[in-house]
Design an enzyme around this catalytic site. Structure first.
Site, PDB file in Angstrom:
ATOM      1  N   LYS A  91     -14.783  -3.937   6.530  1.00 21.43           N
ATOM      2  CA  LYS A  91     -14.324  -4.816   5.447  1.00 21.43           C
ATOM      3  C   LYS A  91     -15.290  -5.955   5.201  1.00 21.43           C
ATOM      4  O   LYS A  91     -16.120  -6.289   6.044  1.00 21.43           O
ATOM      5  CB  LYS A  91     -12.946  -5.384   5.788  1.00 21.43           C
ATOM      6  CG  LYS A  91     -12.948  -6.234   7.043  1.00 21.43           C
ATOM      7  CD  LYS A  91     -11.637  -6.982   7.210  1.00 21.43           C
ATOM      8  CE  LYS A  91     -11.679  -7.814   8.487  1.00 21.43           C
ATOM      9  NZ  LYS A  91     -10.590  -8.736   8.632  1.00 21.43           N
ATOM     10  N   HIS A  93      -5.596  -1.404  -5.314  1.00 16.59           N
ATOM     11  CA  HIS A  93      -6.097  -0.234  -4.608  1.00 16.59           C
ATOM     12  C   HIS A  93      -7.055   0.489  -5.529  1.00 16.59           C
ATOM     13  O   HIS A  93      -6.725   0.778  -6.674  1.00 16.59           O
ATOM     14  CB  HIS A  93      -4.933   0.673  -4.195  1.00 16.59           C
ATOM     15  CG  HIS A  93      -4.019  -0.005  -3.229  1.00 16.59           C
ATOM     16  ND1 HIS A  93      -2.656  -0.031  -3.366  1.00 16.59           N
ATOM     17  CD2 HIS A  93      -4.291  -0.733  -2.127  1.00 16.59           C
ATOM     18  CE1 HIS A  93      -2.133  -0.718  -2.380  1.00 16.59           C
ATOM     19  NE2 HIS A  93      -3.102  -1.172  -1.606  1.00 16.59           N
ATOM     20  N   CYS A 147       0.782  -1.242   0.000  1.00 15.67           N
ATOM     21  CA  CYS A 147       0.000   0.000   0.000  1.00 15.67           C
ATOM     22  C   CYS A 147       0.811   1.289   0.000  1.00 15.67           C
ATOM     23  O   CYS A 147       0.536   2.173  -0.824  1.00 15.67           O
ATOM     24  CB  CYS A 147      -0.970   0.004   1.167  1.00 15.67           C
ATOM     25  SG  CYS A 147      -1.559  -1.623   1.601  1.00 15.67           S
ATOM     26  N   GLN A 184       1.144 -10.916  -3.004  1.00 19.87           N
ATOM     27  CA  GLN A 184      -0.241 -10.564  -2.728  1.00 19.87           C
ATOM     28  C   GLN A 184      -0.857 -10.021  -4.011  1.00 19.87           C
ATOM     29  O   GLN A 184      -0.235  -9.207  -4.682  1.00 19.87           O
ATOM     30  CB  GLN A 184      -0.256  -9.473  -1.659  1.00 19.87           C
ATOM     31  CG  GLN A 184      -1.208  -9.753  -0.557  1.00 19.87           C
ATOM     32  CD  GLN A 184      -1.222  -8.645   0.465  1.00 19.87           C
ATOM     33  OE1 GLN A 184      -0.656  -7.575   0.260  1.00 19.87           O
ATOM     34  NE2 GLN A 184      -1.888  -8.891   1.555  1.00 19.87           N
TER      35      GLN A 184
HETATM   36 ZN   LIG Z   1      -3.238  -2.188   0.150  1.00 19.53          ZN
END
Ligand SMILES: [Zn+2]
Ligand SMILES: [Zn+2]
Length: 638
Positions: free
Chosen positions: A459, A380, A329, A376
């Protein structure tokens, strides 16, 4: 008069304080026979306890999920009793119930699985006698006096804050315990001791080494048999074994917890990623890439330096501290800020297959399921508040499409604002309502985990279900109100004002390594044709036909298939068997007949053989099977 309220709202009055069993009997004898405990004003207690005031009751029967825990913990008591009968010097410590069984940690001579049958025989005596579990309460000093020769129990008692301590007895056995327990040992219809291992008292290597004896129990023999069958299946599907047998990946002491993917494993890996890219392109994502080594200042800004440091790896370069990224991120934030964004640019869907490293203790590493380095499949999404619902809905549909392709089912869970959180009430309301509205529009059932969201946003989690019915949390859709703030992200709105974008992080595979492991077990290593490391093997029935086998192979390769000729000097039978053991979906044998006619003899993994298939038909069928990413091993139908 004592009024008992049932879950359906019905109220029943009793003259004297009844036990749970008496309440159950007042409804029906059949119910009473199946009751093991009760929930009284949301506290689980023994069925024999007296109800001395007006209460809400829920009777726990053998079918309720709580019942198994009570059964298993009660079986731990029965096992401890049997061990004390057989091993006079054994000293008990703790014996909790687990998700799928129980254990008891006991200070005693080392046991092996060969000792289990005599312990089980001894346990059966107690079970046959239907001994009632009886609770009694004593003062702390009485409890200490009772346990004067039991150092572990004494230590535990000294740490208890309650002045009143409860004991549970059945037959000649008594244990310090909070309960509740079964009414009597006869409820234990099926049990089995599973394994024994060493464990330190208090998990402290400087303290005594104990024997940890694991077991499990069920209310019926059938359920135990099903569970044992499930374990057998899971063992057969163990991805670490399959990974070695099929030459997919390996682990090495030189890099613990960091998998090495072999050539065949990389074919599967690339099939996963090719498919992922295809779906993401179609869903309007762009792909990006950020470095894995970034300076300390960035991690301070993102908050990882403060909150996540013990899981990170570091490297000093030119006297500057760097960290290897545990998440993609922060790099993604820098990239967003390389230009000014207008509301017209949003939503931006930026995906990244990022290699991240997270330090895990060596004891918890577990094949591809728990590693220290993994990729991963992050993305985003930056958007305006009024885009939340549509964007989330698109993500939900994308995830479903991808899971269905692998034949995986799933359940959804929504986690909402926790006690400790950042952001205003209004921000949380907008965010949570956005997720809820998307879930409603999506129309599938979901579970709500109240207060289980991250401190920076609510979430949605996907819990996928594999062929064995096991569930794995893989996909997440996570709203984030923290990072846009920390990195001062903004876009220019219609009115020319600067506004903060709403940001989500989302993954589908989650960790690609872990997903690889899950799929390996889900398919038991029999990957569908489109993922198979090797799709076709061509076997010549004698050496003279090897050049023809090569011609066939070349034609298949030119059409885009992964093919080989098995040239070993082995019998045809042996080659067929080896190809089946390697899970090669298509096994072609060529003899003179095939050479003359140009047709093919095809054996598929469902064990069927078909003769005289024209090469054209073969290619069309196989290529469309691959293109559609079909799952069935029976490629040619009937
Ligand atoms: Zn992220
Ligand atoms: Zn107990």
């Amino acid at each position: 008069m004592i009024n008992i309220t049932f879950p359906d709202g019905n109220i029943k009055g009793f003259e004297n304080a009844p036990s749970g069993l008496e309440v159950a009997k007042s409804i029906s004898e059949g119910l009473a026979r199946n009751c093991v405990a009760m929930e009284l004003d949301s506290e689980l207690v023994d069925l024999n306890a007296k109800i001395s005031q007006d209460s809400r009751i829920r009777l726990i029967t053998t079918r309720d999920p709580e019942a198994r825990k009570i059964l298993r913990h009660s079986t731990a008591h029965v096992m401890a009793q049997a061990i004390l009968h057989l091993y006079k010097d054994a000293k008990l410590t703790i014996g909790p119930a687990l998700e799928d069984g129980f254990y008891y940690d006991i200070d005693m001579e080392p046991l092996s699985e060969e000792d289990f049958s005599k312990i089980e025989t001894e346990m059966k005596k107690a079970i046959k006698a239907k001994l009632p579990f009886e609770r009694k309460t004593v003062s702390k000093s009485e409890a200490a006096a009772f346990y004067k020769n039991e150092p572990y129990k004494l230590e535990m008692i000294s740490e208890l804050e309650d002045e009143i301590i409860s004991f549970y007895s059945h037959g000649d056995f008594t244990d310090l315990c909070r309960g509740p327990h079964l009414p009597h040992t006869g409820f234990i219809k099926a049990f089995k001791l599973m394994k024994v291992s060493g464990a330190y008292w208090r998990a402290d290597q400087t303290k005594a080494q104990l024997q940890r004896i694991y077991g499990t129990a069920f209310f019926t023999k059938k359920e135990l048999d099903e569970y044992l069958h499930f374990l057998e299946e899971a063992k057969k599907r163990n991805h670490r074994k399959i990974g070695i047998a099929l030459d997919l990946f390996s682990f090495h002491d030189e890099a613990p917890g960091m998998p090495f993917f072999h050539a065949k494993g990389m074919v599967v890996w690339n099939a996963l990623l090719d498919y992922w890219r295809e779906e993401h392109r179609a869903a309007g994502y762009v792909e990006t890439k950020t470095p894995i080594l970034l300076q300390r200042s960035l991690w301070e800004k993102s908050g990882h330096w403060e909150n996540y440091r013990e899981n990170m790896y570091f490297a000093k370069i030119d006297d500057i501290e760097n960290a290897i990224k545990p998440m993609n991120c922060p790099g993604g934030m820098l990239m967003y800020n390389t230009k000014r964004h207008s509301y017209k640019d949003l939503p931006i869907r930026a995906a990244e297959i990022g290699l991240v490293h997270r330090h895990e203790l060596s004891g918890v590493l577990s094949g591809l399921f728990r590693v220290r380095a993994f990729h991963q499949d992050d993305a985003h999404i930056f958007m305006t508040p009024d885009q939340i619902q549509d964007e989330i809905l698109d993500v939900l549909q994308l995830e479903e499409r991808i899971y269905r392709t692998f034949g995986l089912g799933f359940d959804l869970e929504l986690s909402t604002r926790p006690e400790k959180s950042i952001g205003t009430d209004e921000q949380w309301a907008v965010a949570t309502q956005g997720l809820e509205a998307a879930l409603e529009a999506y129309g599938k059932e979901y579970k709500i985990n109240e207060g289980d969201g991250a401190f920076y946003g609510p979430k949605i989690d996907f819990h996928i279900r594999d062929a064995l019915g096991r569930t794995w949390q893989c996909g997440t859709v996570q709203l984030d109100m923290s990072l846009p703030e920390r990195f001062d992200l903004f876009y220019i709105d219609k009115d020319n004002e600067k506004r903060r974008p709403i940001m989500i992080h989302r993954t589908v595979y989650g960790s690609i390594e872990r997903f690889f492991g899950i799929l390996t077990e889900h398919f038991t290593g029999k990957f569908p044709l489109w993922m198979a490391p090797l799709q076709v093997t061509v076997l010549a029935i004698n050496d003279d036909l090897v050049p023809y086998a090569n011609d066939v192979k070349n034609r298949l390769e030119n059409a885009g298939l992964r093919a080989e000729v098995d040239r070993r000097t082995e019998s045809l039978n042996k080659k067929v068997r080896d190809a089946q053991l390697s899970n090669i979906p298509l096994i072609l044998t060529v003899g003179n007949k095939e050479k003359e006619s140009g047709n093919l003899s095809v054996r598929t993994l469902d064990g069927k053989v078909r003769y005289g298939i024209p090469q054209e038909t073969f290619l069309n069928t196989v290529l469309s099977h691959i293109k559609e990413r079909k799952l069935d091993l029976e490629i040619f139908g009937d």
